[in-house]
Design an enzyme around this catalytic site. Structure first.
Site, short mmCIF file in Angstrom:
data_model
loop_
_atom_site.label_atom_id
_atom_site.label_comp_id
_atom_site.label_asym_id
_atom_site.label_seq_id
_atom_site.Cartn_x
_atom_site.Cartn_y
_atom_site.Cartn_z
N ASP A 1 -40.86 41.30 -5.92
CA ASP A 1 -42.09 42.14 -6.29
C ASP A 1 -43.24 41.27 -6.16
OD1 ASP A 1 -40.85 41.33 -8.38
OD2 ASP A 1 -41.37 42.96 -9.65
N LYS B 1 -34.33 39.29 -7.75
CA LYS B 1 -34.71 40.11 -8.77
C LYS B 1 -34.16 39.74 -9.95
CE LYS B 1 -37.29 43.66 -10.15
NZ LYS B 1 -38.69 43.59 -10.34
N ASP C 1 -34.65 42.49 4.67
CA ASP C 1 -35.18 43.72 5.53
C ASP C 1 -36.37 43.95 5.34
OD1 ASP C 1 -34.95 45.55 7.49
OD2 ASP C 1 -33.73 46.97 6.00
N TYR D 1 -26.37 47.01 1.92
CA TYR D 1 -26.03 47.72 3.18
C TYR D 1 -24.68 47.61 3.88
CZ TYR D 1 -30.98 47.38 3.79
OH TYR D 1 -32.49 47.40 3.51
N ASP E 1 -40.26 42.71 7.64
CA ASP E 1 -41.10 43.62 8.13
C ASP E 1 -42.71 43.59 7.61
OD1 ASP E 1 -39.13 44.71 9.84
OD2 ASP E 1 -39.34 46.95 9.00
#
Ligand code: NAD
Length: 360
Positions: free
Chosen positions: A227, A195, A251, A146, A255
């Site tokens: 994942d 990852k 992020d 970001y 959520d």
């Protein structure tokens, strides 16, 4: 204690929910002998309307001068609000990115806790919800994808977009230290999410987390691929204590974690820098669909204020009192519209604030 709090009510339901959190803080102040001084600042759409920018340098300077920031939410309806016709750097969200960066808020803490009284709202199977869960998602907030360089250009006649994901070892080390410190105050378990099977930034993340872990022999830690973590959150959320991860993964996972608690209106968050300074805000957005109707659930903001007392002002018993008051109103079956169910009593945003303040 005398506490100076910069208050950014923001847009949409922000002013409604922050007012209730201030009401509860004032009840804490009256009971425990503290004074909370508030300075109100503009950020987001309301700042665009007044100053033409989502956050002025003056507001940043005033926020920096405070002990902590209490924030509501910013932004409007992204399809219809004129704020979203502006270039990206002038939109409400740019204010949020700017203040996080300016205040050096690199650690985002989002607790996801399933209240016994709200189990019915948890979308997971009953046998999973019955086990309950209580986790803290620790998301790196000022690095990664970001904040990396990005551009969209034509390459050999084909439109091509590039986003850059960069982390250096210092950025990883400081968030890892925060994560292990928080774990020491909880159930002493860290799940570091990356990852590493694909990304270089994740391999460095894993290496630095392992180095930091050596200083915390009491903390059990594990690595988990992002994942797999997304799957485990819905399969067995009770396994998690502190989930430590980088910006974009955090992020998305935070959520997902908020979704399984049943209501966005219940979820607090804190963003911290290297000192005791922090910015505290509900996890949800400005909810333009219910703004101005005294319907919003103020509990996330009230619990964010409790986090502020705990992490910035070291007022653990005061924070405990707010959390216990929230628990109590749920036991007494009071609910705002987002969590109301058969056999419970519907209350407004301000009534919920009153009920919690009274029980402090
Ligand atoms: P949202 O979280 O505002 O709303 C999603 C749904 O949850 C809506 O139905 C809303 O009514 C409900 N909801 C959210 N908070 C609630 C509360 N406290 N009580 C009861 N119901 C609640 O997400 P969105 O609709 O995707 O975004 C709306 C605006 O908020 C956008 O402009 C977005 O950019 C902004 N936003 C701001 C922040 C922030 O300020 N940190 C975070 C997320 C989204």
């Amino acid at each position: 204690m005398n506490c100076n709090i910069a208050v950014i009510k923001g847009d949409g339901i922000g002013p409604e929910v922050v007012s209730e959190a201030m009401k509860v803080l004032d009840a804490v102040g009256a009971k425990y002998g503290h004074t909370f001084n508030y300075e109100q600042l503009l950020m987001g759409g309301c700042s665009i309307d007044v100053h033409g920018v989502p956050l002025t340098d003056e507001a940043v300077a005033r926020a920096k001068a405070a002990d902590a920031v209490l924030l509501g939410s910013i932004g409007g309806n992204t399809s219809t609000s004129p704020w979203y016709k502006l270039p990206p750097e002038k939109r409400p969200e740019a204010g949020l990115l700017k203040i996080r960066k300016e205040l050096g808020l690199f650690a985002n803490l989002r607790p996801a806790f399933l209240y016994n009284e709200l189990k019915g709202a948890c979308p997971l199977k009953e046998e999973i919800a019955d086990k309950g869960f209580d986790m803290m998602i620790m998301r790196e907030l000022t690095g990664g994808l970001y904040f990396g360089a990005r551009e969209t250009k034509e390459v050999d006649g084909v439109m091509t977009a590039v986003d850059t994901l960069t982390y250096n070892e210092n950025e990883i080390r400081r968030i890892a230290i925060k994560g292990f410190d928080i774990a020491m105050k909880r159930r002493k378990k860290v799940t570091s999410v990356d990852k590493a099977n694909v990304l270089d930034s994740s391999r460095l993340w894993r290496k630095i987390v392992e180095e930091v872990a050596k200083d915390y022999p009491e903390v059990t830690y594990e690595h988990m691929l992002v994942d797999n973590c997304a799957m485990q959150l819905v399969k067995d959320p009770a396994q998690f204590d502190v989930v430590l991860t980088e910006n974009m993964f955090g992020d998305i996972l935070s959520d997902e974690a908020s979704m399984i608690t049943g209501s966005i209106g219940m979820l607090a968050s804190a963003s911290l820098n290297e000192t005791k300074f922090g910015m505290y805000e509900p996890s949800g957005g400005s909810a333009p669909d219910i703004a101005g109707q005294n319907k919003a659930n103020p509990i996330a903001t009230i619990l964010s204020a409790a986090m502020m007392l705990r992490y910035t002002f070291d007022m653990d018993k005061e924070a405990d009192a707010i959390e216990a008051a929230v628990q109590q109103v749920l036991v007494e079956n009071y609910r705002t519209c987002d969590i109301v169910s058969e056999g419970t009593e519907l209350v407004s945003c301000s009534q919920m604030g009153d009920l919690i303040a009274e029980r402090v």
